[in-house]
Scaffold this motif. Sequence first.
Motif, PDB file in Angstrom:
ATOM      1  N   VAL A   1     -37.734   4.491 -13.919  1.00 51.96           N
ATOM      2  CA  VAL A   1     -36.785   5.384 -13.242  1.00 51.96           C
ATOM      3  C   VAL A   1     -35.801   5.954 -14.256  1.00 51.96           C
ATOM      4  N   ALA A   2     -35.306   5.119 -15.155  1.00 45.16           N
ATOM      5  CA  ALA A   2     -34.357   5.588 -16.158  1.00 45.16           C
ATOM      6  C   ALA A   2     -34.970   6.701 -17.016  1.00 45.16           C
ATOM      7  N   LEU A   3     -36.241   6.576 -17.382  1.00 45.37           N
ATOM      8  CA  LEU A   3     -36.913   7.609 -18.174  1.00 45.37           C
ATOM      9  C   LEU A   3     -36.951   8.937 -17.424  1.00 45.37           C
ATOM     10  N   GLU A   4     -37.401   8.892 -16.171  1.00 42.26           N
ATOM     11  CA  GLU A   4     -37.543  10.125 -15.401  1.00 42.26           C
ATOM     12  C   GLU A   4     -36.189  10.700 -15.017  1.00 42.26           C
ATOM     13  N   ALA A   5     -35.260   9.848 -14.611  1.00 36.34           N
ATOM     14  CA  ALA A   5     -33.928  10.340 -14.249  1.00 36.34           C
ATOM     15  C   ALA A   5     -33.254  10.990 -15.447  1.00 36.34           C
ATOM     16  N   ALA A   6     -33.395  10.385 -16.618  1.00 31.37           N
ATOM     17  CA  ALA A   6     -32.792  10.960 -17.823  1.00 31.37           C
ATOM     18  C   ALA A   6     -33.354  12.346 -18.102  1.00 31.37           C
TER      19      ALA A   6
ATOM     20  N   ILE B   1     -32.178   2.579  -3.491  1.00 35.98           N
ATOM     21  CA  ILE B   1     -33.116   1.476  -3.752  1.00 35.98           C
ATOM     22  C   ILE B   1     -32.619   0.753  -5.006  1.00 35.98           C
ATOM     23  N   PRO B   2     -32.404  -0.563  -4.953  1.00 34.37           N
ATOM     24  CA  PRO B   2     -31.706  -1.239  -6.051  1.00 34.37           C
ATOM     25  C   PRO B   2     -32.217  -0.926  -7.459  1.00 34.37           C
ATOM     26  N   ALA B   3     -33.510  -1.023  -7.720  1.00 32.15           N
ATOM     27  CA  ALA B   3     -34.009  -0.739  -9.072  1.00 32.15           C
ATOM     28  C   ALA B   3     -33.843   0.722  -9.433  1.00 32.15           C
ATOM     29  N   VAL B   4     -33.927   1.602  -8.432  1.00 31.38           N
ATOM     30  CA  VAL B   4     -33.722   3.034  -8.676  1.00 31.38           C
ATOM     31  C   VAL B   4     -32.257   3.296  -9.005  1.00 31.38           C
ATOM     32  N   PHE B   5     -31.367   2.689  -8.238  1.00 32.61           N
ATOM     33  CA  PHE B   5     -29.933   2.821  -8.489  1.00 32.61           C
ATOM     34  C   PHE B   5     -29.588   2.379  -9.913  1.00 32.61           C
ATOM     35  N   GLU B   6     -30.118   1.236 -10.303  1.00 30.12           N
ATOM     36  CA  GLU B   6     -29.849   0.719 -11.641  1.00 30.12           C
ATOM     37  C   GLU B   6     -30.429   1.632 -12.716  1.00 30.12           C
ATOM     38  N   GLY B   7     -31.655   2.145 -12.478  1.00 35.97           N
ATOM     39  CA  GLY B   7     -32.277   3.027 -13.453  1.00 35.97           C
ATOM     40  C   GLY B   7     -31.515   4.328 -13.635  1.00 35.97           C
ATOM     41  N   ILE B   8     -31.001   4.877 -12.541  1.00 33.69           N
ATOM     42  CA  ILE B   8     -30.215   6.107 -12.639  1.00 33.69           C
ATOM     43  C   ILE B   8     -28.920   5.852 -13.406  1.00 33.69           C
ATOM     44  N   LEU B   9     -28.257   4.722 -13.130  1.00 37.42           N
ATOM     45  CA  LEU B   9     -27.042   4.394 -13.878  1.00 37.42           C
ATOM     46  C   LEU B   9     -27.347   4.183 -15.364  1.00 37.42           C
ATOM     47  N   ASP B  10     -28.511   3.580 -15.659  1.00 42.24           N
ATOM     48  CA  ASP B  10     -28.906   3.419 -17.060  1.00 42.24           C
ATOM     49  C   ASP B  10     -29.050   4.776 -17.742  1.00 42.24           C
ATOM     50  N   ALA B  11     -29.680   5.716 -17.042  1.00 45.76           N
ATOM     51  CA  ALA B  11     -29.878   7.054 -17.612  1.00 45.76           C
ATOM     52  C   ALA B  11     -28.541   7.753 -17.848  1.00 45.76           C
ATOM     53  N   ILE B  12     -27.619   7.599 -16.906  1.00 44.07           N
ATOM     54  CA  ILE B  12     -26.290   8.222 -17.050  1.00 44.07           C
ATOM     55  C   ILE B  12     -25.540   7.600 -18.222  1.00 44.07           C
ATOM     56  N   TRP B  13     -25.594   6.277 -18.307  1.00 48.87           N
ATOM     57  CA  TRP B  13     -24.871   5.575 -19.369  1.00 48.87           C
ATOM     58  C   TRP B  13     -25.431   5.928 -20.740  1.00 48.87           C
ATOM     59  N   LYS B  14     -26.758   5.857 -20.890  1.00 48.72           N
ATOM     60  CA  LYS B  14     -27.372   6.125 -22.186  1.00 48.72           C
ATOM     61  C   LYS B  14     -27.223   7.587 -22.593  1.00 48.72           C
ATOM     62  N   GLY B  15     -27.112   8.475 -21.603  1.00 46.33           N
ATOM     63  CA  GLY B  15     -26.926   9.890 -21.909  1.00 46.33           C
ATOM     64  C   GLY B  15     -25.499  10.244 -22.259  1.00 46.33           C
TER      65      GLY B  15
END
Length: 316
Positions: free
Chosen positions: A108-113, A141-155
């Motif tokens: 999710v983090a890859l695609e959201a980013a 969705i918990p893993a989706v929520f976390e992945g999106i936050l990861d993408a925001i943070w890393k970006g």
Amino acid sequence: MNVFFHADDFGINLGQSQRILECAERGVLNSLSIMANSPHFEACARLLDAAPHHLKRAVHVNLVEGPCCVEPASIPLLAGEDGVFNRSFVGLLRMSLGRDHDELRRQVALEAAAQISKVTDRFPALAQGLRVDGHQHFQLIPAVFEGILDAIWKGGYALEYLRVPVEPVRAFMRRDVLFSIRPVNWIKRLVLGWCWGRDRRLARSLVGSGRPCSCDGRSALFCGVLFSGEMSAERVCAVFPAYASLARRRGLDIELLFHPGGEPDAANCLNPKMEDFVAFYQSSGRGVEHDALMGLRLDPSGPDGLPTLHFEGSCA
């Protein structure tokens, strides 16, 4: 208190996007979210270059419909070999609660980013006040929520708003409203509320941690799930006084979610094979919500100092 009249799904195609923008040019629409994975992204983005300056923009992270933005082989839990998303809300929720959680979060983090980057590259100002929501509310969705936050943070984005689509049930307790809500929408509300209960702990742990996160549930009072399918002017007017009162007490803004961009031709949808989505885009509710945005009028300071909402001719 700000009141955001928001439209999701901008960018599916030119005609659909023009219908949404009409609600900003001639109606009360003042916020929309952009689908980065549409084949018509750039053509629709050019429409926004001439859109009203007050129009807020958000990234509409889409993991459910149409093509992905990264190589399909890198996100097999989300898309098939053809690069088309192929998972349902329930399917991703099951993975999120099972042993695929961590891998789903990573994908999710890859695609959201990729999706966030595509929109912010086109509209650079958005990176300094990033607003994010999710197609079909998959973002809770918990893993989706976390992945999106990861993408925001890393970006390195400054997050201004991440939608939490969990409505205050007390605002819907009017008898004429309560019994007009479809049972399936109550189920959606329960599922999303349960997901947010898990997500909230992570969101609040990030507040003050140095991460650019303001998604602790204090962004806005949301309306749009219980009335999903038909956010009519009459229904919105019926619950708005309760929303305004709650928003003032809690020091929050209000977000009213509409889907005014109908699409009469299934071939022009992101995935014509997804019959439920095509039926939604072709539903009469799209016209009802378009008409609501064209006819609703907001008085920012009513008799009690609260904003009031009325619809020309129908719900004063």
